[in-house]
Write a protein that holds these residues in place. Sequence first.
Motif, short mmCIF file in Angstrom:
data_model
loop_
_atom_site.label_atom_id
_atom_site.label_comp_id
_atom_site.label_asym_id
_atom_site.label_seq_id
_atom_site.Cartn_x
_atom_site.Cartn_y
_atom_site.Cartn_z
N MET A 139 -0.09 8.13 11.75
CA MET A 139 0.66 7.10 11.04
C MET A 139 -0.22 5.88 10.87
O MET A 139 -0.68 5.30 11.85
N ILE A 140 -0.47 5.51 9.62
CA ILE A 140 -1.37 4.41 9.31
C ILE A 140 -0.56 3.26 8.72
O ILE A 140 0.07 3.42 7.66
N PRO A 141 -0.56 2.08 9.37
CA PRO A 141 0.15 0.95 8.78
C PRO A 141 -0.54 0.54 7.47
O PRO A 141 -1.77 0.47 7.41
N VAL A 142 0.25 0.33 6.44
CA VAL A 142 -0.29 -0.02 5.12
C VAL A 142 0.46 -1.23 4.56
O VAL A 142 1.48 -1.65 5.09
N SER A 143 -0.06 -1.76 3.47
CA SER A 143 0.52 -2.93 2.82
C SER A 143 1.88 -2.62 2.23
O SER A 143 2.16 -1.48 1.83
N ASP A 144 2.71 -3.64 2.11
CA ASP A 144 4.03 -3.45 1.50
C ASP A 144 3.93 -3.32 -0.02
O ASP A 144 4.95 -3.23 -0.69
N LYS A 145 2.71 -3.24 -0.56
CA LYS A 145 2.54 -2.97 -1.99
C LYS A 145 3.11 -1.60 -2.35
O LYS A 145 3.40 -1.34 -3.51
N VAL A 146 3.27 -0.72 -1.36
CA VAL A 146 3.81 0.62 -1.64
C VAL A 146 5.27 0.56 -2.08
O VAL A 146 5.79 1.55 -2.57
N ASN A 147 5.88 -0.59 -1.96
CA ASN A 147 7.29 -0.72 -2.30
C ASN A 147 7.54 -0.90 -3.80
O ASN A 147 8.68 -0.92 -4.22
N LYS A 148 6.48 -1.03 -4.59
CA LYS A 148 6.61 -1.21 -6.04
C LYS A 148 5.98 -0.03 -6.75
O LYS A 148 4.80 0.26 -6.56
N VAL A 149 6.77 0.64 -7.59
CA VAL A 149 6.23 1.81 -8.31
C VAL A 149 5.13 1.43 -9.29
O VAL A 149 4.32 2.27 -9.66
N ALA A 150 5.07 0.17 -9.69
CA ALA A 150 4.02 -0.27 -10.61
C ALA A 150 2.66 -0.31 -9.93
O ALA A 150 1.62 -0.25 -10.60
N ASN A 151 2.63 -0.40 -8.60
CA ASN A 151 1.36 -0.45 -7.86
C ASN A 151 0.83 0.97 -7.68
O ASN A 151 1.53 1.83 -7.15
N ILE A 152 -0.39 1.19 -8.13
CA ILE A 152 -1.04 2.49 -7.96
C ILE A 152 -2.48 2.25 -7.51
O ILE A 152 -3.02 1.16 -7.67
N GLY A 153 -3.07 3.26 -6.91
CA GLY A 153 -4.47 3.16 -6.51
C GLY A 153 -4.68 3.51 -5.06
O GLY A 153 -3.74 3.55 -4.25
N ALA A 154 -5.94 3.73 -4.74
CA ALA A 154 -6.32 4.13 -3.38
C ALA A 154 -6.06 3.03 -2.35
O ALA A 154 -5.92 3.32 -1.17
N ASP A 155 -5.99 1.78 -2.81
CA ASP A 155 -5.77 0.69 -1.85
C ASP A 155 -4.38 0.76 -1.20
O ASP A 155 -4.16 0.15 -0.17
N LEU A 156 -3.47 1.54 -1.77
CA LEU A 156 -2.14 1.67 -1.18
C LEU A 156 -2.17 2.37 0.18
O LEU A 156 -1.24 2.21 0.97
N ILE A 157 -3.21 3.16 0.43
CA ILE A 157 -3.28 3.86 1.72
C ILE A 157 -4.34 3.27 2.64
O ILE A 157 -4.65 3.83 3.68
N GLU A 158 -4.87 2.09 2.26
CA GLU A 158 -5.82 1.40 3.13
C GLU A 158 -5.09 0.81 4.33
O GLU A 158 -4.04 0.18 4.17
N PRO A 159 -5.63 1.01 5.53
CA PRO A 159 -4.98 0.45 6.72
C PRO A 159 -4.92 -1.08 6.68
O PRO A 159 -5.83 -1.72 6.17
N VAL A 160 -3.85 -1.62 7.22
CA VAL A 160 -3.70 -3.06 7.41
C VAL A 160 -3.31 -3.28 8.87
O VAL A 160 -2.86 -2.34 9.54
N PRO A 161 -3.49 -4.51 9.37
CA PRO A 161 -3.02 -4.76 10.74
C PRO A 161 -1.52 -4.51 10.83
O PRO A 161 -0.77 -4.88 9.93
#
Length: 181
Positions: A139-161
Amino acid sequence: PKDFPLLINARSETAIGKASFRAAMRHRRVLVPATGFYEWRRPPKEEGGKPQPYFIRPKNGGIVAFAGLMETWSSADGSEVDTGAILTTAANAAIGRIHDRMPVVIAPEDFSRWLDCKTQEPREVADLMRPVQDDFFEMIPVSDKVNKVANIGADLIEPVPESVPLVKIKPVKDEGQMSLF
């Protein structure tokens, strides 16, 4: 369509008996390939803090197959929409730290059995609809950008604190000593 009944998840424990999934369990079982899925840990209200999204993927990488069902929805005007739902089950101990449900994972050695709707009745594949072993996913903590369907890209699965929920400080019981404050 506006009146489209969007059912993207189905509880594996009740799918065999529910009218909306009964025929699909008998005739249209599928595998849904994925590299992972998102889930949110929502802290208890009394702790405060904001929800934390996680990207959950197999520890060994690669593709996983979720148990799924397909159905064709027909509207009153005769139009049809092909739909699909992923079967969920109670979370294993690891996933249970963030959510109470998880997708049913079908192991490669069980693909044929799951997909065989001609000779395998739903009750005969019910044993496959269980939580995967606790150490299967990471389980990798990620940004809350995943909450918007308009956001796409590899950065959605980048770990965050990982966000730490705010914990209310509980008052300390006075043990009979004087307090300076």
